[in-house]
Design a protein around this motif. Structure first.
Motif, PDB file in Angstrom:
ATOM      1  N   GLN A 275       0.955  -1.112   0.009  1.00 41.26           N
ATOM      2  CA  GLN A 275      -0.089  -0.080   0.019  1.00 41.26           C
ATOM      3  C   GLN A 275       1.043   1.429  -0.183  1.00 41.26           C
ATOM      4  N   LEU A 276       0.445   2.126  -0.528  1.00 43.41           N
ATOM      5  CA  LEU A 276       0.986   3.708  -0.539  1.00 43.41           C
ATOM      6  C   LEU A 276       1.681   4.014   0.846  1.00 43.41           C
ATOM      7  N   ILE A 277       0.674   4.193   1.724  1.00 40.74           N
ATOM      8  CA  ILE A 277       1.248   4.385   2.914  1.00 40.74           C
ATOM      9  C   ILE A 277       2.130   3.783   3.631  1.00 40.74           C
ATOM     10  N   PHE A 278       2.245   2.414   3.423  1.00 38.17           N
ATOM     11  CA  PHE A 278       3.580   1.737   4.265  1.00 38.17           C
ATOM     12  C   PHE A 278       4.648   1.921   3.454  1.00 38.17           C
ATOM     13  N   ALA A 279       4.564   1.965   1.979  1.00 38.59           N
ATOM     14  CA  ALA A 279       5.788   2.304   1.213  1.00 38.59           C
ATOM     15  C   ALA A 279       6.307   3.712   1.457  1.00 38.59           C
ATOM     16  N   ALA A 280       5.451   4.737   1.560  1.00 43.92           N
ATOM     17  CA  ALA A 280       6.015   6.156   1.881  1.00 43.92           C
ATOM     18  C   ALA A 280       6.548   6.012   3.314  1.00 43.92           C
ATOM     19  N   ALA A 281       6.011   5.482   4.307  1.00 40.58           N
ATOM     20  CA  ALA A 281       6.659   5.552   5.742  1.00 40.58           C
ATOM     21  C   ALA A 281       7.837   4.519   5.528  1.00 40.58           C
ATOM     22  N   ASP A 282       7.893   3.837   4.901  1.00 41.00           N
ATOM     23  CA  ASP A 282       9.284   2.909   4.744  1.00 41.00           C
ATOM     24  C   ASP A 282      10.354   3.788   4.068  1.00 41.00           C
ATOM     25  N   GLY A 283      10.016   4.670   3.233  1.00 40.70           N
ATOM     26  CA  GLY A 283      10.681   5.399   2.480  1.00 40.70           C
ATOM     27  C   GLY A 283      11.369   6.640   3.300  1.00 40.70           C
ATOM     28  N   SER A 284      10.494   7.012   4.254  1.00 40.71           N
ATOM     29  CA  SER A 284      10.932   8.067   5.067  1.00 40.71           C
ATOM     30  C   SER A 284      12.009   7.642   6.266  1.00 40.71           C
ATOM     31  N   ARG A 285      11.390   6.173   6.756  1.00 42.46           N
ATOM     32  CA  ARG A 285      12.509   5.619   7.639  1.00 42.46           C
ATOM     33  C   ARG A 285      13.662   5.514   6.983  1.00 42.46           C
ATOM     34  N   THR A 286      13.910   4.912   5.774  1.00 42.95           N
ATOM     35  CA  THR A 286      15.148   4.501   5.227  1.00 42.95           C
ATOM     36  C   THR A 286      15.885   5.915   4.934  1.00 42.95           C
ATOM     37  N   ALA A 287      15.321   6.993   4.641  1.00 44.39           N
ATOM     38  CA  ALA A 287      16.241   8.133   4.293  1.00 44.39           C
ATOM     39  C   ALA A 287      16.689   8.647   5.741  1.00 44.39           C
ATOM     40  N   ALA A 288      15.996   8.460   6.876  1.00 45.80           N
ATOM     41  CA  ALA A 288      16.723   8.869   8.023  1.00 45.80           C
ATOM     42  C   ALA A 288      17.899   8.081   8.356  1.00 45.80           C
ATOM     43  N   SER A 289      17.739   6.781   7.980  1.00 42.42           N
ATOM     44  CA  SER A 289      18.945   6.085   8.028  1.00 42.42           C
ATOM     45  C   SER A 289      20.128   6.304   7.507  1.00 42.42           C
ATOM     46  N   VAL A 290      19.952   6.517   6.046  1.00 45.54           N
ATOM     47  CA  VAL A 290      20.774   7.235   5.315  1.00 45.54           C
ATOM     48  C   VAL A 290      21.631   8.368   5.764  1.00 45.54           C
ATOM     49  N   ASN A 291      20.565   9.394   6.317  1.00 44.91           N
ATOM     50  CA  ASN A 291      21.085  10.658   6.535  1.00 44.91           C
ATOM     51  C   ASN A 291      21.961  10.461   7.958  1.00 44.91           C
ATOM     52  N   LEU A 292      21.477   9.548   8.802  1.00 52.02           N
ATOM     53  CA  LEU A 292      22.456   9.228   9.974  1.00 52.02           C
ATOM     54  C   LEU A 292      23.539   8.697   9.614  1.00 52.02           C
ATOM     55  N   ASP A 293      23.673   7.853   8.870  1.00 52.93           N
ATOM     56  CA  ASP A 293      25.098   7.095   8.476  1.00 52.93           C
ATOM     57  C   ASP A 293      25.840   8.328   7.764  1.00 52.93           C
ATOM     58  N   LEU A 294      25.404   9.063   7.051  1.00 47.58           N
ATOM     59  CA  LEU A 294      26.158   9.958   6.195  1.00 47.58           C
ATOM     60  C   LEU A 294      26.823  11.051   7.230  1.00 47.58           C
ATOM     61  N   THR A 295      25.835  11.429   8.193  1.00 49.45           N
ATOM     62  CA  THR A 295      26.173  12.134   9.343  1.00 49.45           C
ATOM     63  C   THR A 295      27.382  11.655   9.873  1.00 49.45           C
ATOM     64  N   GLU A 296      27.313  10.491  10.418  1.00 50.42           N
ATOM     65  CA  GLU A 296      28.454   9.815  11.178  1.00 50.42           C
ATOM     66  C   GLU A 296      29.757   9.794  10.548  1.00 50.42           C
ATOM     67  N   GLU A 297      29.727   9.564   8.948  1.00 52.40           N
ATOM     68  CA  GLU A 297      30.755   9.347   8.296  1.00 52.40           C
ATOM     69  C   GLU A 297      31.416  10.832   8.176  1.00 52.40           C
ATOM     70  N   ASP A 298      30.725  11.973   7.869  1.00 54.13           N
ATOM     71  CA  ASP A 298      31.102  13.193   7.857  1.00 54.13           C
ATOM     72  C   ASP A 298      31.931  13.699   8.994  1.00 54.13           C
ATOM     73  N   PHE A 299      31.102  13.357  10.165  1.00 57.08           N
ATOM     74  CA  PHE A 299      31.557  13.995  11.614  1.00 57.08           C
ATOM     75  C   PHE A 299      32.886  13.186  11.751  1.00 57.08           C
ATOM     76  N   ASN A 300      33.046  12.123  11.326  1.00 61.67           N
ATOM     77  CA  ASN A 300      34.287  11.306  11.932  1.00 61.67           C
ATOM     78  C   ASN A 300      35.534  11.359  11.035  1.00 61.67           C
ATOM     79  N   GLU A 301      35.082  12.181  10.117  1.00 60.10           N
ATOM     80  CA  GLU A 301      36.350  12.406   8.896  1.00 60.10           C
ATOM     81  C   GLU A 301      37.581  13.097   9.635  1.00 60.10           C
ATOM     82  N   CYS A 302      38.624  12.744   9.298  1.00 62.05           N
ATOM     83  CA  CYS A 302      39.945  13.177   9.897  1.00 62.05           C
ATOM     84  C   CYS A 302      40.106  14.514   9.158  1.00 62.05           C
TER      85      CYS A 302
END
Length: 302
Positions: A275-302
């Motif tokens: 269903q649309l609503i499940f897919a949209a919610a999963d997209g939002s959750r996945t994007a938050a994971s991507v942003n978190l992982d990018l944030t950690e990588e960028d913050f920990n760069e030497c």
């Protein structure tokens, strides 16, 4: 240009992922071939504030909202291959364009494989559907047919009784129903037929009869046919992502696959509920994971 994230697929999962990442000021390549699976559907239901919206209107509004964010770039093209070189992904389209990205979201969805029954596609999206939650209300209290070659047919039949008590259940030649299950359904007034369905008959998209190989014709005005779902693209397998038992791309529950930097959202990672609503919610959750992982990588760069 090296993008923070490339999203393959412009359905509700990919669009919502792009929205979240755009608002997080991430550079995004949203790659969409404009062939949505629900294009045949006259209206989509179950999404609050958008109940009854046509797929075309949903996409129009979604793209209008997503592309307000200048870091989101819409690439209307067909992806043909994806590779990984060290920590960078390269996405190639049918024109030879190469898109480089740090993270990759697979939101390519699934394809439906329906039983081969004459006339089915004449009625699909008009009086025959695959999801009771999406279209059951419109068919309420009418004579319905359920055709399924899945062991889940018993569960689906019980579910459909919420919308109509006049139900014909067809196993299309399969023997998934036990004697006890058939008796239970018949005690509720459900007619069970195990012979193969030969054809759907009607006019102008309106179902009138379900016809069987023994010559029997049963009047019906609509119903549901259960498809088998398969991945719509090979990209998850090409990258080495683990699969679930049902064939979805395995994730950690937050969109991360077994391959670092690769994420899966929406129907690509789970086939039901579709269903649309499940897919949209999963997209939002996945994007938050991507942003978190990018944030950690960028913050920990030497």
């Amino acid at each position: 240009m090296l993008y923070d994230c490339a999203i393959i697929g412009g359905g509700p999962a990919g669009l919502n992922a792009a929205l979240v990442l755009g608002r997080a000021r991430r550079s995004v390549a949203l790659i969409d071939n404009n062939r949505p699976r629900n294009a045949v559907t006259h209206a989509s239901h179950g999404f609050i504030t958008r109940d009854g919206v046509t797929p075309a209107e949903f996409r129009r509004v979604a793209y209008e909202e997503v592309l307000r964010y200048p870091s989101v770039h819409h690439l209307p093209t067909e992806v043909i291959s994806v590779t990984k070189k060290e920590s960078i992904f390269e996405v190639f389209d049918s024109f030879g364009l190469r898109i480089q990205t740090r993270k990759l979201i697979l939101a390519t969805g699934v394809k439906e494989v329906f039983p081969e029954i004459e006339g089915f596609y004449t009625f699909y999206g008009k009086s025959l559907f695959n999801c009771p939650y999406c279209d059951g209300w419109e068919l309420r209290d009418q004579p319905l047919v359920l055709v399924s070659e899945s062991p889940a047919i018993y569960h689906t039949a019980k579910l459909l009784l919420n919308w109509s008590k006049d139900l014909l259940v067809c196993t299309n030649g399969q023997a998934f129903l036990s004697d006890e299950q058939k008796e239970r359904l018949q005690s509720k007034g459900v007619v069970v037929m195990e012979q193969p369905v030969a054809a759907f008959i009607g006019h102008h998209g309106q179902l009138e009869y379900a016809s069987f190989t023994d010559g029997t014709q049963v009047p019906r005005v609509g119903g549901f046919v259960t498809p088998r779902f398969v991945q719509s693209t090979p990209f998850g397998g090409d990258l080495g992502c683990e699969r679930t038992e049902s064939g979805g791309i395995q994730t950690d529950g937050a969109g991360r696959t077994s391959i670092p930097g690769v994420y899966a959202a929406g129907d690509s990672s789970y086939f039901m509920p579709s269903q649309l609503i499940f897919a949209a919610a999963d997209g939002s959750r996945t994007a938050a994971s991507v942003n978190l992982d990018l944030t950690e990588e960028d913050f920990n760069e030497c």
